[in-house]
Design an enzyme around this catalytic site. Sequence first.
Site, PDB file in Angstrom:
ATOM      1  N   TYR A 118       0.868  -1.185   0.000  1.00 37.28           N
ATOM      2  CA  TYR A 118       0.000   0.000   0.000  1.00 37.28           C
ATOM      3  C   TYR A 118       0.889   1.214   0.000  1.00 37.28           C
ATOM      4  O   TYR A 118       1.730   1.369   0.901  1.00 37.28           O
ATOM      5  CB  TYR A 118      -0.906   0.007   1.234  1.00 37.28           C
ATOM      6  CG  TYR A 118      -1.805   1.208   1.323  1.00 37.28           C
ATOM      7  CD1 TYR A 118      -1.544   2.226   2.248  1.00 37.28           C
ATOM      8  CD2 TYR A 118      -2.911   1.350   0.490  1.00 37.28           C
ATOM      9  CE1 TYR A 118      -2.366   3.342   2.333  1.00 37.28           C
ATOM     10  CE2 TYR A 118      -3.742   2.467   0.575  1.00 37.28           C
ATOM     11  CZ  TYR A 118      -3.462   3.449   1.485  1.00 37.28           C
ATOM     12  OH  TYR A 118      -4.265   4.563   1.571  1.00 37.28           O
ATOM     13  N   ASP A 145       9.519   2.371   0.076  1.00 39.45           N
ATOM     14  CA  ASP A 145       8.448   3.117   0.718  1.00 39.45           C
ATOM     15  C   ASP A 145       8.549   2.848   2.229  1.00 39.45           C
ATOM     16  O   ASP A 145       8.078   1.832   2.719  1.00 39.45           O
ATOM     17  CB  ASP A 145       7.081   2.677   0.171  1.00 39.45           C
ATOM     18  CG  ASP A 145       5.954   3.430   0.843  1.00 39.45           C
ATOM     19  OD1 ASP A 145       4.795   3.250   0.414  1.00 39.45           O
ATOM     20  OD2 ASP A 145       6.223   4.187   1.790  1.00 39.45           O
ATOM     21  N   LYS A 200       4.438   9.635   8.429  1.00 40.61           N
ATOM     22  CA  LYS A 200       4.095   9.159   9.773  1.00 40.61           C
ATOM     23  C   LYS A 200       5.066   9.666  10.856  1.00 40.61           C
ATOM     24  O   LYS A 200       5.005  10.835  11.240  1.00 40.61           O
ATOM     25  CB  LYS A 200       3.977   7.627   9.761  1.00 40.61           C
ATOM     26  CG  LYS A 200       2.789   7.139   8.896  1.00 40.61           C
ATOM     27  CD  LYS A 200       2.598   5.654   8.977  1.00 40.61           C
ATOM     28  CE  LYS A 200       1.641   5.166   7.924  1.00 40.61           C
ATOM     29  NZ  LYS A 200       0.230   5.197   8.313  1.00 40.61           N
TER      30      LYS A 200
HETATM   31  C1  PLP Z   1       3.751   2.083   3.384  1.00 35.36           C
HETATM   32  C2  PLP Z   1       2.800   3.241   3.236  1.00 35.36           C
HETATM   33  N1  PLP Z   1       2.971   4.105   2.207  1.00 35.36           N
HETATM   34  C3  PLP Z   1       2.156   5.166   2.024  1.00 35.36           C
HETATM   35  C4  PLP Z   1       1.101   5.390   2.895  1.00 35.36           C
HETATM   36  C5  PLP Z   1       0.214   6.593   2.682  1.00 35.36           C
HETATM   37  O1  PLP Z   1       0.469   7.543   3.671  1.00 35.36           O
HETATM   38  P1  PLP Z   1      -0.667   8.602   4.046  1.00 35.36           P
HETATM   39  O2  PLP Z   1      -1.766   7.830   4.704  1.00 35.36           O
HETATM   40  O3  PLP Z   1       0.067   9.567   4.963  1.00 35.36           O
HETATM   41  O4  PLP Z   1      -1.111   9.243   2.749  1.00 35.36           O
HETATM   42  C6  PLP Z   1       0.902   4.527   3.996  1.00 35.36           C
HETATM   43  C7  PLP Z   1      -0.182   4.737   4.989  1.00 35.36           C
HETATM   44  O5  PLP Z   1      -1.223   5.251   4.820  1.00 35.36           O
HETATM   45  C8  PLP Z   1       1.747   3.433   4.156  1.00 35.36           C
HETATM   46  O6  PLP Z   1       1.585   2.553   5.162  1.00 35.36           O
HETATM   47  N1  LIG Z   2      -2.629   1.294   6.506  1.00 37.17           N
HETATM   48  C1  LIG Z   2      -2.996   2.680   6.485  1.00 37.17           C
HETATM   49  C2  LIG Z   2      -1.736   3.445   6.670  1.00 37.17           C
HETATM   50  O1  LIG Z   2      -0.758   2.903   7.195  1.00 37.17           O
HETATM   51  C3  LIG Z   2      -4.010   2.953   7.571  1.00 37.17           C
HETATM   52  C4  LIG Z   2      -4.285   4.407   7.782  1.00 37.17           C
HETATM   53  C5  LIG Z   2      -5.437   4.862   6.922  1.00 37.17           C
HETATM   54  O2  LIG Z   2      -5.372   4.636   5.704  1.00 37.17           O
HETATM   55  O3  LIG Z   2      -6.384   5.443   7.488  1.00 37.17           O
END
Ligand code: PLP
Ligand SMILES: N[C@H](C=O)CCC(=O)O
Length: 419
Positions: free
Chosen positions: A138, A231, A259
């Site tokens: 993701y 990532d 994060k």
């Molecule tokens: C590995 C990874 N990449 C990208 C994202 C996207 O980050 P954001 O939710 O801050 O857009 C997330 C989490 O949502 C993630 O766990």
């Molecule tokens: N897995 C997602 C980010 O790490 C969970 C957070 C979200 O999308 O609300």
Amino acid sequence: MSENLWKEALKLFAGGVNSPVRAAVKPYPFYVEKAEGAYLYTVDGKRLIDYVLGYGPLFLGHRHPYVENKIIEQLQKGWLYGTPSPIEVKLAEKIISHIPSAQKIRFVNSGTEATMLALRLARGYTGREKILKFNGNYHGAHDYGLVEAGSAATEFNVSTSNGIPALVRNTVEICEYNDLGCVEKKLKNEDIAGVIVEPIMGNMGLILPEKGFLEGLRELTRSYNTLLIFDEVITGFRLGLSGAQGYFNVIPDLTTLGKIIGGGLPIGAVAGKSEIIDLLTPSGKVFNAGTFNANPLSMAAGVATIEVLEREKVYDTARDSANAFSEELKTLLEKKGITFTLNRVESMFQVFFGVREVKNATQAKQSDKSFYFRVHQKMLEQGVFIPPSQFEVIFSSGVHNSHIVNATLEAVKKVITEL
Ligand SMILES: Cc1ncc(COP(=O)(O)O)c(C=O)c1O
Ligand SMILES: N[C@H](C=O)CCC(=O)O
């Protein structure tokens, strides 16, 4: 109360929420009034031990006093200038000093923006159009990431989102995580600009790279002049100050972060070789901009968070608490004769039921997610909040001390006994 708020929210938001995973708590999400340390305090008067921690950012727990004071200090100087500010230089210097692949950096406002920009940079640098990602990885909620995506995309059976143009979808190649044969075949037969990977999968539960997988990605991408993008939105500063690339000693061309580097405030970043980052406007022709890019509040929270990570034993406390929690879970599940597998690294882990191993997304999806959900619900009844979705990660933190862990182990004992 949460139920009343939920009824109102259903009239205001799609599915009642602003990020889908939050709707996975049944019969309705609890609403949080405030948080402190390892605890969430709900509007219904409940106190919950938090192992979600905002889905990763709150590695220091809620309202860490030093971080809070630094945010307030910045707040009192203003919180958006539309100009550069000293604090962005400080955070950049800190990140670059710790992340081996980072020579330069661009701050954005989410992990989604960071990965979207990293892919654009890869295309701009190589002149190629296709990218390769992994099933169940993701990379946030943009068109190129939402192809065979994990996290809530899998939880809500939309791993490839509606609304993505075929022209975009057809530029995304997919392999199973840990399958180097597939990667080599794709790199040989397709013109791939970049391979983007979660060095540790944190969005299909937790899935670890098999020995040699990351090294193999590095070797293959180098031999095909394809950029390797780690990532590290989850793993950055969680696995250690040098992230997964330091932990595994595999150095990518670009790294995306988010994060933890924002200490709980909105943030994202792309870091990497100067020759690649310098392609970004205004020095280059790969465009990126953002009203809130490098906003002083997120910068201040990030600097304070990394300063605490540099001087306090956060990694030890978080690792030890995750270890205690996961080992107790394993012991009790084995005693009960329940089939499961548990993947853990440092301060994060996830348990899968009905299966003996989970090394990729296909295997994760074969696990008994409804059994996991029952464990989540029973833990919640005992005052412990673990993610409602099988396809998230259980996170600990620097404030999950022995007192918190003991209370957690008591809850685990009651839950597993009742299963
Ligand atoms: C590995 C990874 N990449 C990208 C994202 C996207 O980050 P954001 O939710 O801050 O857009 C997330 C989490 O949502 C993630 O766990
Ligand atoms: N897995 C997602 C980010 O790490 C969970 C957070 C979200 O999308 O609300």
